[in-house]
Structures are given as C-alpha cells and as structure tokens.
Motif scaffolding. Structure first.
Motif, PDB file in Angstrom:
ATOM      1  N   ALA A  20       0.828  -1.213   0.000  1.00 56.83           N
ATOM      2  CA  ALA A  20       0.000   0.000   0.000  1.00 56.83           C
ATOM      3  C   ALA A  20       0.863   1.263   0.000  1.00 56.83           C
ATOM      4  O   ALA A  20       0.467   2.293  -0.573  1.00 56.83           O
ATOM      5  CB  ALA A  20      -0.933  -0.002   1.203  1.00 56.83           C
ATOM      6  N   MET A  21       2.037   1.211   0.610  1.00 64.99           N
ATOM      7  CA  MET A  21       2.938   2.353   0.606  1.00 64.99           C
ATOM      8  C   MET A  21       3.490   2.636  -0.780  1.00 64.99           C
ATOM      9  O   MET A  21       3.723   3.792  -1.141  1.00 64.99           O
ATOM     10  CB  MET A  21       4.078   2.112   1.604  1.00 64.99           C
ATOM     11  N   GLY A  22       3.707   1.581  -1.558  1.00 67.57           N
ATOM     12  CA  GLY A  22       4.254   1.760  -2.891  1.00 67.57           C
ATOM     13  C   GLY A  22       5.768   1.843  -2.868  1.00 67.57           C
ATOM     14  O   GLY A  22       6.407   1.875  -1.808  1.00 67.57           O
ATOM     15  N   PRO A  23       6.401   1.852  -4.035  1.00 71.36           N
ATOM     16  CA  PRO A  23       7.875   1.933  -4.086  1.00 71.36           C
ATOM     17  C   PRO A  23       8.369   3.246  -3.498  1.00 71.36           C
ATOM     18  O   PRO A  23       7.688   4.271  -3.507  1.00 71.36           O
ATOM     19  CB  PRO A  23       8.171   1.819  -5.585  1.00 71.36           C
ATOM     20  N   GLY A  24       9.573   3.195  -3.016  1.00 73.57           N
ATOM     21  CA  GLY A  24      10.144   4.357  -2.351  1.00 73.57           C
ATOM     22  C   GLY A  24      10.134   4.175  -0.849  1.00 73.57           C
ATOM     23  O   GLY A  24      10.339   3.068  -0.344  1.00 73.57           O
ATOM     24  N   TRP A  25       9.933   5.263  -0.123  1.00 72.77           N
ATOM     25  CA  TRP A  25       9.879   5.251   1.338  1.00 72.77           C
ATOM     26  C   TRP A  25      11.146   4.634   1.943  1.00 72.77           C
ATOM     27  O   TRP A  25      11.092   3.854   2.880  1.00 72.77           O
ATOM     28  CB  TRP A  25       8.658   4.492   1.833  1.00 72.77           C
ATOM     29  N   GLY A  26      12.274   4.994   1.346  1.00 67.70           N
ATOM     30  CA  GLY A  26      13.537   4.486   1.880  1.00 67.70           C
ATOM     31  C   GLY A  26      13.731   2.996   1.694  1.00 67.70           C
ATOM     32  O   GLY A  26      14.445   2.372   2.476  1.00 67.70           O
ATOM     33  N   GLY A  27      13.106   2.429   0.676  1.00 72.97           N
ATOM     34  CA  GLY A  27      13.245   0.998   0.428  1.00 72.97           C
ATOM     35  C   GLY A  27      12.263   0.140   1.188  1.00 72.97           C
ATOM     36  O   GLY A  27      12.318  -1.084   1.071  1.00 72.97           O
ATOM     37  N   LEU A  28      11.354   0.738   1.948  1.00 73.67           N
ATOM     38  CA  LEU A  28      10.378  -0.047   2.716  1.00 73.67           C
ATOM     39  C   LEU A  28       9.185  -0.469   1.866  1.00 73.67           C
ATOM     40  O   LEU A  28       8.613  -1.528   2.096  1.00 73.67           O
ATOM     41  CB  LEU A  28       9.897   0.752   3.933  1.00 73.67           C
ATOM     42  N   GLY A  29       8.796   0.359   0.922  1.00 75.32           N
ATOM     43  CA  GLY A  29       7.631   0.047   0.118  1.00 75.32           C
ATOM     44  C   GLY A  29       7.925  -0.997  -0.945  1.00 75.32           C
ATOM     45  O   GLY A  29       9.078  -1.298  -1.276  1.00 75.32           O
ATOM     46  N   LEU A  30       6.849  -1.576  -1.447  1.00 76.68           N
ATOM     47  CA  LEU A  30       6.930  -2.599  -2.484  1.00 76.68           C
ATOM     48  C   LEU A  30       6.109  -2.162  -3.682  1.00 76.68           C
ATOM     49  O   LEU A  30       5.106  -1.455  -3.546  1.00 76.68           O
ATOM     50  CB  LEU A  30       6.423  -3.947  -1.958  1.00 76.68           C
ATOM     51  N   PRO A  31       6.481  -2.603  -4.876  1.00 78.44           N
ATOM     52  CA  PRO A  31       5.700  -2.238  -6.069  1.00 78.44           C
ATOM     53  C   PRO A  31       4.346  -2.924  -6.077  1.00 78.44           C
ATOM     54  O   PRO A  31       4.143  -3.949  -5.413  1.00 78.44           O
ATOM     55  CB  PRO A  31       6.589  -2.726  -7.224  1.00 78.44           C
ATOM     56  N   PRO A  32       3.386  -2.418  -6.836  1.00 81.49           N
ATOM     57  CA  PRO A  32       2.057  -3.041  -6.858  1.00 81.49           C
ATOM     58  C   PRO A  32       2.059  -4.460  -7.404  1.00 81.49           C
ATOM     59  O   PRO A  32       1.141  -5.233  -7.103  1.00 81.49           O
ATOM     60  CB  PRO A  32       1.252  -2.095  -7.761  1.00 81.49           C
ATOM     61  N   GLU A  33       3.063  -4.817  -8.199  1.00 78.13           N
ATOM     62  CA  GLU A  33       3.105  -6.183  -8.745  1.00 78.13           C
ATOM     63  C   GLU A  33       3.274  -7.234  -7.666  1.00 78.13           C
ATOM     64  O   GLU A  33       2.928  -8.410  -7.872  1.00 78.13           O
ATOM     65  CB  GLU A  33       4.244  -6.301  -9.760  1.00 78.13           C
ATOM     66  N   ALA A  34       3.808  -6.853  -6.507  1.00 75.64           N
ATOM     67  CA  ALA A  34       3.997  -7.822  -5.425  1.00 75.64           C
ATOM     68  C   ALA A  34       2.685  -8.314  -4.842  1.00 75.64           C
ATOM     69  O   ALA A  34       2.660  -9.351  -4.176  1.00 75.64           O
ATOM     70  CB  ALA A  34       4.852  -7.203  -4.314  1.00 75.64           C
ATOM     71  N   ALA A  35       1.588  -7.597  -5.116  1.00 76.40           N
ATOM     72  CA  ALA A  35       0.294  -8.032  -4.595  1.00 76.40           C
ATOM     73  C   ALA A  35      -0.213  -9.294  -5.278  1.00 76.40           C
ATOM     74  O   ALA A  35      -1.094  -9.972  -4.738  1.00 76.40           O
ATOM     75  CB  ALA A  35      -0.734  -6.915  -4.749  1.00 76.40           C
ATOM     76  N   HIS A  36       0.332  -9.627  -6.455  1.00 75.94           N
ATOM     77  CA  HIS A  36      -0.117 -10.814  -7.187  1.00 75.94           C
ATOM     78  C   HIS A  36       0.772 -12.021  -6.944  1.00 75.94           C
ATOM     79  O   HIS A  36       0.538 -13.080  -7.535  1.00 75.94           O
ATOM     80  CB  HIS A  36      -0.166 -10.508  -8.681  1.00 75.94           C
ATOM     81  N   VAL A  37       1.783 -11.886  -6.098  1.00 74.86           N
ATOM     82  CA  VAL A  37       2.703 -12.981  -5.818  1.00 74.86           C
ATOM     83  C   VAL A  37       2.088 -13.906  -4.778  1.00 74.86           C
ATOM     84  O   VAL A  37       1.533 -13.447  -3.763  1.00 74.86           O
ATOM     85  CB  VAL A  37       4.061 -12.443  -5.326  1.00 74.86           C
ATOM     86  N   LEU A  38       2.162 -15.206  -5.030  1.00 75.69           N
ATOM     87  CA  LEU A  38       1.615 -16.182  -4.085  1.00 75.69           C
ATOM     88  C   LEU A  38       2.462 -16.185  -2.815  1.00 75.69           C
ATOM     89  O   LEU A  38       3.675 -16.379  -2.862  1.00 75.69           O
ATOM     90  CB  LEU A  38       1.604 -17.572  -4.720  1.00 75.69           C
ATOM     91  N   ASP A  39       1.803 -15.957  -1.694  1.00 73.13           N
ATOM     92  CA  ASP A  39       2.485 -15.810  -0.404  1.00 73.13           C
ATOM     93  C   ASP A  39       2.134 -17.002   0.480  1.00 73.13           C
ATOM     94  O   ASP A  39       1.255 -16.921   1.341  1.00 73.13           O
ATOM     95  CB  ASP A  39       2.072 -14.488   0.242  1.00 73.13           C
ATOM     96  N   THR A  40       2.789 -18.118   0.267  1.00 72.22           N
ATOM     97  CA  THR A  40       2.534 -19.329   1.049  1.00 72.22           C
ATOM     98  C   THR A  40       3.859 -19.921   1.504  1.00 72.22           C
ATOM     99  O   THR A  40       4.939 -19.473   1.119  1.00 72.22           O
ATOM    100  CB  THR A  40       1.770 -20.370   0.213  1.00 72.22           C
ATOM    101  N   GLY A  41       3.759 -20.946   2.334  1.00 76.78           N
ATOM    102  CA  GLY A  41       4.941 -21.653   2.788  1.00 76.78           C
ATOM    103  C   GLY A  41       5.176 -21.486   4.272  1.00 76.78           C
ATOM    104  O   GLY A  41       4.777 -20.480   4.880  1.00 76.78           O
ATOM    105  N   PRO A  42       5.843 -22.461   4.878  1.00 80.54           N
ATOM    106  CA  PRO A  42       6.109 -22.407   6.323  1.00 80.54           C
ATOM    107  C   PRO A  42       7.418 -21.723   6.681  1.00 80.54           C
ATOM    108  O   PRO A  42       7.849 -21.790   7.826  1.00 80.54           O
ATOM    109  CB  PRO A  42       6.162 -23.888   6.696  1.00 80.54           C
TER     110      PRO A  42
END
Length: 287
Positions: free
Chosen positions: A149-171
């Motif tokens: 939601a922050m988006g790219p930038g913010w001192g490297g803390l934000g992530l691009p919108p494409e990361a929202a489509h990445v499967l987030d699973t695993g232990p």
C-alpha cells in the motif's frame, strides 16, 4: 605499559573470551540438544506430533499441487495474496503454513521445518508452538500488505504493486519465527545468528516479498521472546494507569470482640420446708 604487560593483558583478555565462549556454547548445547532429547526420552514420539503433522502436510499439499485440479484446490484452500480481501487471507493463513511455494523446492526445507517444530514442541508445548508460528506468519502477511500500500520508495520499505499478485505461502516464516523465538528465550546466540543473520542476508541479496516477510517474522519473534515470562509485569503495567477505587478499610478481624454483658440471673426461692421435729411435737401434744 611495557611490552610484557601488554602481552599479559592480551593473554588475560583472550582467556576471558575463551571461557565466555566455552560457557556460552556449553549452555547453548544443553538448551538446544540435551534438554529436548531428555524430554523426547520421557514423552516418546508423541512429543513430535506437530513436527510430523507439519512435515506430512507440506509433502501432502506438494503432491496434490502436481496436478492441475489439485493445484487449483490447494490455491483455493491456502493460497494467500495481497490482492485478496483481508478476511479471505486471514481465513486461508492457517492452511498456507503447510502449502509450499510452488516455484521453490519443497524437500530443501523439510528438515528445517521438522527440526523447528520438534524443538518448539518439546520446549514450548503444542499450544504455544502453534501460537508463535501463526503470529509470526500473520505479522509478515499483514506487514506485506502495508508495504504494498505504501508503494515503491519510502527508503526501500515500500513494495511495487506487482507484489500483490505474488503467491504468499509456505512455512518459512513460521520456521524462522520459531527458531528466533527459541534462540531468544534460551539465549542461543549461534542459532540466532544462523537464522536471523541468514534472513538479513537473504533480504539484502534478493529484495523480494519473501525476504521482507522473513525479516518481519524475525522481528516479531524477537519481541515475543523478550516478552516471554513477563506476564505478571505486563499486567501490572496495564493496571497502573487505571483509576483505583478507594474502599473503606475492612474491620480488623484480629482485634478481640467485646465480651457480652452478663444477663441477670433469676433465683427462684426454694419452697419452705416444715420442721419435722416441731410437727411431730405438736402432733403428740394434741393427742
């Protein structure tokens, strides 16, 4: 200071460092190997129930996901993405712990998964093991949403919108969280360096969504480990800002109770008894 004095000071410092290292390694060996093995000898294989279930669950979902229909059902049951509604992500998060990332080799992490859950179950118990693994995984998932939601930038803390489509699973987040939590409460710096340090290096070398979530899992596990055993202190801190009600002092039960007033006793006069000798004399005189 002379040269001989400096040499003696260096020798003393090295000796202290060697003794400290020996004590630390001996204590860590006892905490991560000796104590769990002793508990395993007392409890038997039933003490590894969560470890077997976790390993079997990952292998089971990995086998189902090899087929197109099975992959569809695995995604519907445990597939978590940042573009999903929050309630659906929360509903799928417990299952996502046992769903491996489909683009990563599953067998590489089975050993780490089994060791993490086995050590945690023997040390913490089943309920706390599940709680720590779930909280660390959930912290990474929710923080990833904030970063996207922050988006790219913010001192490297934000992530691009494409990361929202990445499967987030695993232990992996749960495994890292358990190792970090146990290393904090057991004061095991070697295990902490191998787990937390490797995650930091991974996030620097490959700045992706998984690396960020692993760092969040490490941070949340450190906080949980520092709060371990401080329940009473936290309760006292939470109660201190609340206004206290002034109550009337309770009566002192140790003080002696006043003695009851004596009740007047009623004396009943005894019936007059006739003098038997006088009665006998009067009777003889009359006769």
């Amino acid at each position: 200071m002379t040269t001989e004095g400096r040499i003696e000071a260096c020798r003393s410092l090295l000796a202290r460092l060697a003794r400290f290292t020996g004590r630390t390694l001996r204590g860590e060996w006892h905490a991560i190997v000796v104590e769990p093995v002793q508990r395993l000898a007392r409890r038997g294989l039933s003490g590894l129930l969560l470890a077997f279930v976790a390993a079997f669950g990952v292998v089971f979902f990995q086998g189902i996901a090899q087929h197109p229909l099975g992959r569809l059902w695995v995604t519907r049951l445990g597939g978590v993405k940042a573009d999903l509604p929050l309630w659906l992500s929360l509903l799928r998060t417990p299952v996502s712990l046992y769903v491996p990332a489909l683009d990563l080799p599953v067998w590489a992490g089975i050993t780490q998964l089994f060791l993490a859950f086995a050590w945690a179950e023997l040390t913490l118990g089943r309920a706390r093991t599940l709680a720590v693994s779930y909280v660390t995984t959930l912290a990474g998932t929710l923080t990833a949403r904030v970063m996207i939601a922050m988006g790219p930038g913010w001192g490297g803390l934000g992530l691009p919108p494409e990361a929202a489509h990445v499967l987030d699973t695993g232990p992996s987040a749960a495994v890292v969280g358990l190792f970090t939590y146990l290393s904090v409460i057991k004061r095991a710096p070697v295990v902490f360096t191998l787990t937390g340090g490797s995650m930091v290096w991974e996030s620097i070398a490959i700045p992706n969504l998984a690396g960020r979530e692993h760092l969040i899992a490490v941070g949340s596990a450190i906080v949980l480990g520092l709060l371990h055993g401080r329940r009473e202190r936290l309760r006292a801190l939470l109660r201190s800002p609340l206004p206290t009600r002034h109550r009337a002092p309770a009566p002192d039960r140790t003080a002696p109770a006043p003695a009851p007033a004596p009740t007047p006793s009623r004396t009943v006069p005894a019936p007059a008894r006739a003098d038997r000798s006088g009665d006998a004399a009067m009777t003889s005189a009359e006769r």
